[in-house]
Write a protein that holds these residues in place. Sequence first.
Motif, short mmCIF file in Angstrom:
data_model
loop_
_atom_site.label_atom_id
_atom_site.label_comp_id
_atom_site.label_asym_id
_atom_site.label_seq_id
_atom_site.Cartn_x
_atom_site.Cartn_y
_atom_site.Cartn_z
N SER A 15 0.86 -1.18 0.00
CA SER A 15 0.00 0.00 0.00
C SER A 15 0.90 1.23 0.00
CB SER A 15 -0.89 0.00 1.24
OG SER A 15 -1.56 1.23 1.34
N SER A 31 -3.64 -2.22 -1.27
CA SER A 31 -2.61 -2.47 -2.28
C SER A 31 -3.24 -2.32 -3.66
CB SER A 31 -2.07 -3.90 -2.13
OG SER A 31 -3.04 -4.85 -2.52
N ARG A 32 -2.42 -2.31 -4.66
CA ARG A 32 -2.91 -2.41 -6.04
C ARG A 32 -3.29 -3.87 -6.27
NH1 ARG A 32 -0.14 1.70 -9.90
NH2 ARG A 32 0.46 3.27 -8.40
N TYR A 33 -4.13 -4.09 -7.27
CA TYR A 33 -4.46 -5.46 -7.64
C TYR A 33 -3.23 -6.14 -8.20
CZ TYR A 33 -9.39 -4.18 -7.31
OH TYR A 33 -10.61 -3.75 -6.87
N LYS A 34 -2.97 -7.35 -7.75
CA LYS A 34 -1.90 -8.17 -8.31
C LYS A 34 -2.58 -9.23 -9.17
CE LYS A 34 1.99 -11.11 -7.26
NZ LYS A 34 2.78 -11.78 -6.23
N ASN A 47 -7.26 -11.63 -9.85
CA ASN A 47 -6.37 -10.74 -9.12
C ASN A 47 -6.64 -10.81 -7.63
OD1 ASN A 47 -8.47 -8.64 -8.48
ND2 ASN A 47 -8.50 -8.46 -10.70
N ALA A 49 -5.96 -8.43 -3.84
CA ALA A 49 -5.58 -7.16 -3.22
C ALA A 49 -5.69 -7.28 -1.70
CB ALA A 49 -6.47 -6.02 -3.73
#
Length: 163
Positions: A15, A31-34, A47, A49
């Motif tokens: 984050s 966080s961003r989507y992984k 994804n 997050a």
Amino acid sequence: PSTACSLLSRHGLDSKKGYAVVYDNEYGCSSRYKEFGNALPNQLRNNIAYYVSGKSGKVESIKLVVNINNKTDATKAHTELAHYASLLEKEAFNRNIGPQRLKAISNGANKHWDLNGVGFDIKRVNWTTGKGYEVRYIITVLAGSNNSQRGQSALYKLSKLSD
């Protein structure tokens, strides 16, 4: 809260914006989507997050959400969630995740555990579009619990993620 926001940073769910006001007196970070797996034509990849929420200076819950956009890769998505849930418990509580929770994640089953004042939930949400679903792994500080010494320690560890 900044500690909670960075629990999974070294594992690829960082984050970068930190703990901040989301609305009114609600705070959080994410966080961003992984992304992982394959995408079907005209669809997103699966994804995951990481989210932290609470009040100013106090974490109330931490969660992982895996979005299954490609159902043919659902097993991989559940495996990713189990992997990150294991890392999260290790980082937050310095213990291994329980086998019952891992099994519920693998099955995408709705389950709740109240372990000494800390709530552990697995929730599956089927999307109204019928095109996919999400599975959430949520750890929450339960208010007003009468905790044992061991439970107090786990609860203290989560609450200490607050600045």
